[in-house]
Design a protein around this motif. Sequence first.
Motif, mmCIF file in Angstrom:
data_model
loop_
_atom_site.group_PDB
_atom_site.id
_atom_site.type_symbol
_atom_site.label_atom_id
_atom_site.label_comp_id
_atom_site.label_asym_id
_atom_site.label_seq_id
_atom_site.Cartn_x
_atom_site.Cartn_y
_atom_site.Cartn_z
ATOM 1 N N ALA A 126 90.880 70.645 143.325
ATOM 2 C CA ALA A 126 92.248 70.989 143.762
ATOM 3 C C ALA A 126 92.661 70.147 144.963
ATOM 4 C CB ALA A 126 92.341 72.473 144.080
ATOM 5 N N GLN A 127 91.742 69.937 145.906
ATOM 6 C CA GLN A 127 92.035 69.100 147.072
ATOM 7 C C GLN A 127 92.353 67.672 146.655
ATOM 8 O OE1 GLN A 127 88.405 69.769 149.427
ATOM 9 N NE2 GLN A 127 89.768 70.319 151.111
ATOM 10 N N LEU A 128 91.558 67.132 145.731
ATOM 11 C CA LEU A 128 91.799 65.772 145.247
ATOM 12 C C LEU A 128 93.137 65.684 144.520
ATOM 13 C CD1 LEU A 128 88.221 64.894 143.961
ATOM 14 C CD2 LEU A 128 89.368 63.963 145.990
ATOM 15 N N PHE A 129 93.429 66.684 143.701
ATOM 16 C CA PHE A 129 94.700 66.707 142.979
ATOM 17 C C PHE A 129 95.871 66.750 143.954
ATOM 18 C CE2 PHE A 129 98.169 69.247 141.109
ATOM 19 C CZ PHE A 129 98.558 68.372 140.109
ATOM 20 N N GLU A 130 95.761 67.593 144.960
ATOM 21 C CA GLU A 130 96.832 67.710 145.963
ATOM 22 C C GLU A 130 97.058 66.372 146.664
ATOM 23 O OE1 GLU A 130 99.889 69.341 148.019
ATOM 24 O OE2 GLU A 130 98.769 70.336 146.426
ATOM 25 N N LYS A 131 95.970 65.697 147.018
ATOM 26 C CA LYS A 131 96.052 64.396 147.685
ATOM 27 C C LYS A 131 96.706 63.360 146.773
ATOM 28 C CE LYS A 131 92.419 61.683 147.820
ATOM 29 N NZ LYS A 131 92.858 60.494 147.107
ATOM 30 N N ASP A 132 96.390 63.410 145.477
ATOM 31 C CA ASP A 132 96.858 62.407 144.528
ATOM 32 C C ASP A 132 98.225 62.732 143.920
ATOM 33 O OD1 ASP A 132 94.432 61.124 144.926
ATOM 34 O OD2 ASP A 132 93.523 61.899 143.089
ATOM 35 N N SER A 133 98.674 63.974 144.005
ATOM 36 C CA SER A 133 99.866 64.409 143.271
ATOM 37 C C SER A 133 101.151 63.717 143.708
ATOM 38 C CB SER A 133 100.029 65.929 143.353
ATOM 39 O OG SER A 133 100.240 66.328 144.690
ATOM 40 N N GLY A 134 101.231 63.252 144.920
ATOM 41 C CA GLY A 134 102.431 62.590 145.392
ATOM 42 C C GLY A 134 102.511 61.113 145.033
ATOM 43 N N LEU A 135 101.484 60.592 144.379
ATOM 44 C CA LEU A 135 101.435 59.164 144.082
ATOM 45 C C LEU A 135 102.225 58.771 142.837
ATOM 46 C CD1 LEU A 135 97.641 58.544 144.823
ATOM 47 C CD2 LEU A 135 99.603 58.069 146.305
ATOM 48 N N GLY A 136 102.645 59.725 142.049
ATOM 49 C CA GLY A 136 103.361 59.401 140.813
ATOM 50 C C GLY A 136 102.391 59.048 139.705
ATOM 51 N N LYS A 137 102.910 58.998 138.507
ATOM 52 C CA LYS A 137 102.094 58.711 137.328
ATOM 53 C C LYS A 137 101.803 57.208 137.244
ATOM 54 C CE LYS A 137 102.241 59.243 132.323
ATOM 55 N NZ LYS A 137 103.025 59.744 131.186
ATOM 56 N N PRO A 138 100.535 56.826 137.069
ATOM 57 C CA PRO A 138 100.211 55.404 136.904
ATOM 58 C C PRO A 138 100.868 54.842 135.638
ATOM 59 C CG PRO A 138 98.216 56.692 137.290
ATOM 60 C CD PRO A 138 99.328 57.666 137.058
ATOM 61 N N LYS A 139 101.233 53.580 135.679
ATOM 62 C CA LYS A 139 101.910 52.920 134.551
ATOM 63 C C LYS A 139 101.116 53.049 133.252
ATOM 64 C CE LYS A 139 103.474 48.347 133.081
ATOM 65 N NZ LYS A 139 103.574 46.934 133.466
ATOM 66 N N GLN A 140 99.799 52.958 133.321
ATOM 67 C CA GLN A 140 98.970 52.975 132.117
ATOM 68 C C GLN A 140 98.650 54.390 131.626
ATOM 69 O OE1 GLN A 140 98.104 51.164 134.909
ATOM 70 N NE2 GLN A 140 98.785 49.183 134.157
ATOM 71 N N ALA A 141 98.972 55.409 132.382
ATOM 72 C CA ALA A 141 98.643 56.789 131.992
ATOM 73 C C ALA A 141 99.550 57.265 130.860
ATOM 74 C CB ALA A 141 98.772 57.729 133.187
ATOM 75 N N GLY A 142 98.955 57.986 129.919
ATOM 76 C CA GLY A 142 99.719 58.591 128.847
ATOM 77 C C GLY A 142 100.115 57.647 127.731
ATOM 78 N N ARG A 143 99.560 56.463 127.744
ATOM 79 C CA ARG A 143 99.913 55.480 126.717
ATOM 80 C C ARG A 143 99.269 55.827 125.386
ATOM 81 N NH1 ARG A 143 99.643 49.498 129.140
ATOM 82 N NH2 ARG A 143 99.988 49.160 126.936
ATOM 83 N N THR A 144 99.880 55.360 124.329
ATOM 84 C CA THR A 144 99.307 55.491 122.997
ATOM 85 C C THR A 144 99.119 54.098 122.409
ATOM 86 O OG1 THR A 144 101.480 55.672 121.975
ATOM 87 C CG2 THR A 144 100.399 57.728 122.581
ATOM 88 N N VAL A 145 98.246 54.005 121.429
ATOM 89 C CA VAL A 145 98.001 52.746 120.763
ATOM 90 C C VAL A 145 98.943 52.641 119.570
ATOM 91 C CG1 VAL A 145 96.303 51.379 119.491
ATOM 92 C CG2 VAL A 145 95.589 52.713 121.473
ATOM 93 N N GLY A 146 99.614 51.533 119.453
ATOM 94 C CA GLY A 146 100.516 51.333 118.323
ATOM 95 C C GLY A 146 101.297 50.041 118.482
ATOM 96 N N ILE A 147 101.872 49.589 117.398
ATOM 97 C CA ILE A 147 102.691 48.383 117.406
ATOM 98 C C ILE A 147 104.138 48.816 117.563
ATOM 99 C CG2 ILE A 147 103.464 46.396 116.061
ATOM 100 C CD1 ILE A 147 100.694 46.500 114.673
ATOM 101 N N LYS A 148 104.777 48.323 118.606
ATOM 102 C CA LYS A 148 106.187 48.657 118.829
ATOM 103 C C LYS A 148 107.044 47.819 117.884
ATOM 104 C CE LYS A 148 105.574 49.979 123.612
ATOM 105 N NZ LYS A 148 105.885 49.726 124.999
ATOM 106 N N ARG A 149 107.835 48.480 117.092
ATOM 107 C CA ARG A 149 108.729 47.794 116.135
ATOM 108 C C ARG A 149 110.124 47.716 116.734
ATOM 109 N NH1 ARG A 149 105.126 45.713 112.538
ATOM 110 N NH2 ARG A 149 103.739 47.342 111.800
ATOM 111 N N LYS A 150 110.787 46.614 116.470
ATOM 112 C CA LYS A 150 112.161 46.438 116.955
ATOM 113 C C LYS A 150 113.149 46.944 115.950
ATOM 114 C CE LYS A 150 111.114 42.645 119.976
ATOM 115 N NZ LYS A 150 111.434 41.360 120.439
#
Length: 154
Positions: free
Chosen positions: A130-154
């Motif tokens: 919880a202490q680590l989470f509290e310390k890290d929570s204000g940093l925002g979501k990292p760019k690579q977090a929550g990504r999925t694997v797939g080919i982006k189609r236009k």
Amino acid sequence: MDFNFQQTVPAAWVDYNGHMNDAEYNRAFSQATDAFIDHIGLDAAARSEFDYTIFTLETHVCYLQEMKEGQAFEITSRVLDYDEKRIHLFLSMYNADGELVATLEEMLMGIDVNEGRGARFPGNIEAVIAQLFEKDSGLGKPKQAGRTVGIKRK
């Protein structure tokens, strides 16, 4: 209470392309995860005392830059989320110049070894997380977090 794991790329980790093999990034992140688990208070003695361990449920690695033999790197951690038995952890690998070279996002689960299933973190471990989470929570979501694997189609 900051966490970091430091290592250099050994020759055995270099592949036929002359850079660190993808499996070895996973090895480095796995070793850093083990060090993180020790860091939160679940070292070998605590795991034995509480009959408790941590399993990895899922991972996602992003390879951003090459690492070569002998290059030093550092891995840092961010707790993105947690509950009474899980940690959503994000690890970032930086080269000696401080450049981000790879990331690993993972879900960890605390396990009661006698029951063989998920269980609440023992002792004061949840409070440490919880202490680590509290310390890290204000940093925002990292760019690579929550990504999925797939080919982006236009």
